[in-house]
Design an enzyme around this catalytic site. Structure first.
Site, short mmCIF file in Angstrom:
data_model
loop_
_atom_site.label_atom_id
_atom_site.label_comp_id
_atom_site.label_asym_id
_atom_site.label_seq_id
_atom_site.Cartn_x
_atom_site.Cartn_y
_atom_site.Cartn_z
N SER A 166 23.36 -8.38 10.49
CA SER A 166 23.30 -7.01 11.04
C SER A 166 24.70 -6.51 11.42
CB SER A 166 22.39 -6.98 12.27
OG SER A 166 23.00 -7.67 13.35
N ASN A 198 29.29 -16.33 15.11
CA ASN A 198 28.98 -14.89 15.11
C ASN A 198 30.19 -14.08 15.56
OD1 ASN A 198 26.37 -15.60 14.48
ND2 ASN A 198 25.55 -15.26 16.53
N GLY A 247 25.46 -9.44 21.72
CA GLY A 247 26.54 -9.83 22.63
C GLY A 247 27.72 -10.42 21.86
N ASP A 248 27.41 -11.21 20.84
CA ASP A 248 28.49 -11.81 20.03
C ASP A 248 29.23 -10.73 19.24
OD1 ASP A 248 27.61 -14.29 20.94
OD2 ASP A 248 26.20 -14.49 19.28
N GLY A 267 18.37 -9.45 11.91
CA GLY A 267 19.12 -10.70 11.79
C GLY A 267 20.34 -10.73 12.70
N THR A 303 28.74 -7.10 29.97
CA THR A 303 27.99 -6.34 28.97
C THR A 303 26.62 -5.99 29.56
OG1 THR A 303 27.25 -8.41 27.94
CG2 THR A 303 29.21 -7.38 27.00
N VAL A 338 22.56 -22.54 12.17
CA VAL A 338 21.78 -21.78 11.20
C VAL A 338 20.59 -21.22 11.97
CG1 VAL A 338 20.31 -21.94 9.15
CG2 VAL A 338 22.61 -22.92 9.13
O1 RIB Z 1 23.84 -15.09 20.43
C1 RIB Z 1 22.96 -15.27 19.35
C2 RIB Z 1 23.08 -16.66 18.83
O2 RIB Z 1 22.64 -17.56 19.80
C3 RIB Z 1 22.26 -16.95 17.60
O3 RIB Z 1 22.96 -16.72 16.41
C4 RIB Z 1 21.87 -18.41 17.80
O4 RIB Z 1 22.39 -19.23 16.81
C5 RIB Z 1 22.36 -18.79 19.18
O5 RIB Z 1 23.54 -19.47 19.11
#
Ligand code: RIB
Length: 308
Positions: free
Chosen positions: A292, A43, A252-253, A288, A221, A12
């Site tokens: 986002s 993510n 990145g995620d 966020g 990336t 979280v």
């Molecule tokens: O890459 C971003 C993420 O890194 C965030 O959501 C945070 O939880 C960390 O894991």
């Protein structure tokens, strides 16, 4: 629709928007706070699911209200979370995040229940994992679990993608050589390769050294400069997309989730990279982390508005 498995973390995110970091002993007022679902694994799963992928998540939550938030979020996104288990007496993963006015962030992570995900949890999901087109991994769980997942994928000839984040220098070279995809950012690449990565040329050199160690496809990336491919299909650069960035957390995620979704559809790496560069650019225009990430319709509108 092909199935993707994400084996990894959930957190979280406790996001504070700041003008600057406080100095030691100083108390500063910050203008804004938001809480949201995060964690690199979750993510990536969320981005892929929002784009229409069928996602299986293997993860651990704790024994607290944050666990309920995370599980409800997986359900809302249509992510198969039957292998997201609660760990009694342990906190969920949390990430205090500080976002500066220039959109860049600093992140602390507390792994909590994520540290309790084991190889046995992966083995239990074998029948479902064997149906997956791709296994996606990051480094917010224990290294032994990541290595177990890589060996599992190799044994079952399931393509495996590792996002080596957060950055570490010491990754087993033997397991690195079993990867189909390695997707680091510049600092993660520098640590893994032991080479400085201060330019796209240096990134290509460092990526080549990892390909020489056995990784089939390295995708670097490069933030607003896009992404670079080095691997068995040659080398190319996908240019970045110019946008007004508000918050780069989780960009990145967003790239990884979008890439995984598109690649698992048709195996076209270049096209998946182009989509992923655009998707992560779109994500930095919102505040966020997962909040986002656009869904497929919003992303289609973004691409239309930003097409040359
Ligand atoms: O890459 C971003 C993420 O890194 C965030 O959501 C945070 O939880 C960390 O894991």
């Amino acid at each position: 629709m092909s199935r993707i498995a994400v084996i990894g973390s959930n957190m979280v995110d406790l996001i504070t928007y700041i003008e600057r970091m406080p100095a030691q002993g100083e108390t500063l007022e910050a203008p804004r706070f938001a809480m949201g679902c995060g964690g690199k694994g979750a993510n990536q799963a969320a981005a892929a699911a929002l784009l229409g992928a069928d996602v299986l998540m293997i993860s651990k939550v704790g024994d607290d209200a944050f666990a309920d938030t995370t599980l409800a979020n997986f359900r809302r996104l249509g992510i198969d979370s039957r292998f997201v288990e609660r760990v009694p007496g342990v906190s969920s993963g949390v990430a205090p995040i500080f976002v500066q006015a220039d959109s860049h962030n600093s992140i602390l992570i507390v792994k909590g229940a994520n540290a309790h995900l084991t190889g046995a949890d992966i083995d239990r999901a074998e029948p479902l994992l064997r149906e997956c087109r791709l296994i996606v991994l990051q480094l917010e769980i224990e290294p032994a679990t990541v290595y177990h997942a890589i060996e599992f994928a190799h044994r079952h000839t399931i393509p495996v993608l590792l996002n080596p984040a957060p950055a570490v220098a010491a990754l087993s070279r033997e397991h690195l050589a079993l990867l189909d995809f390695l997707i680091p950012n510049e600092s993660e690449l520098a640590l893994l390769s032991g080479q400085p990565v201060a330019s796209p040329e240096a990134a290509a050199r460092a990526a080549r050294s990892l390909v020489a160690e056995g990784v089939r496809h390295v995708i670097v990336t490069l933030g607003e400069q896009g992404a670079l491919y080095v691997g068995e299909q040659g080398e190319w650069h996908v240019p970045g997309q110019r946008v007004q960035a508000l918050d780069t957390t989780g960009a990145g995620d967003a790239f990884i989730g979008c890439f995984a979704h598109h690649w698992s559809e048709d195996g076209d790496i270049r096209r998946a990279m182009q989509q992923a560069v655009a998707y992560s650019a779109c994500s930095v225009t919102g505040l966020g982390t997962q909040s986002s990430y656009p869904d497929a319709q919003t992303f289609a509108r973004f691409k239309l508005a930003h097409s040359a």
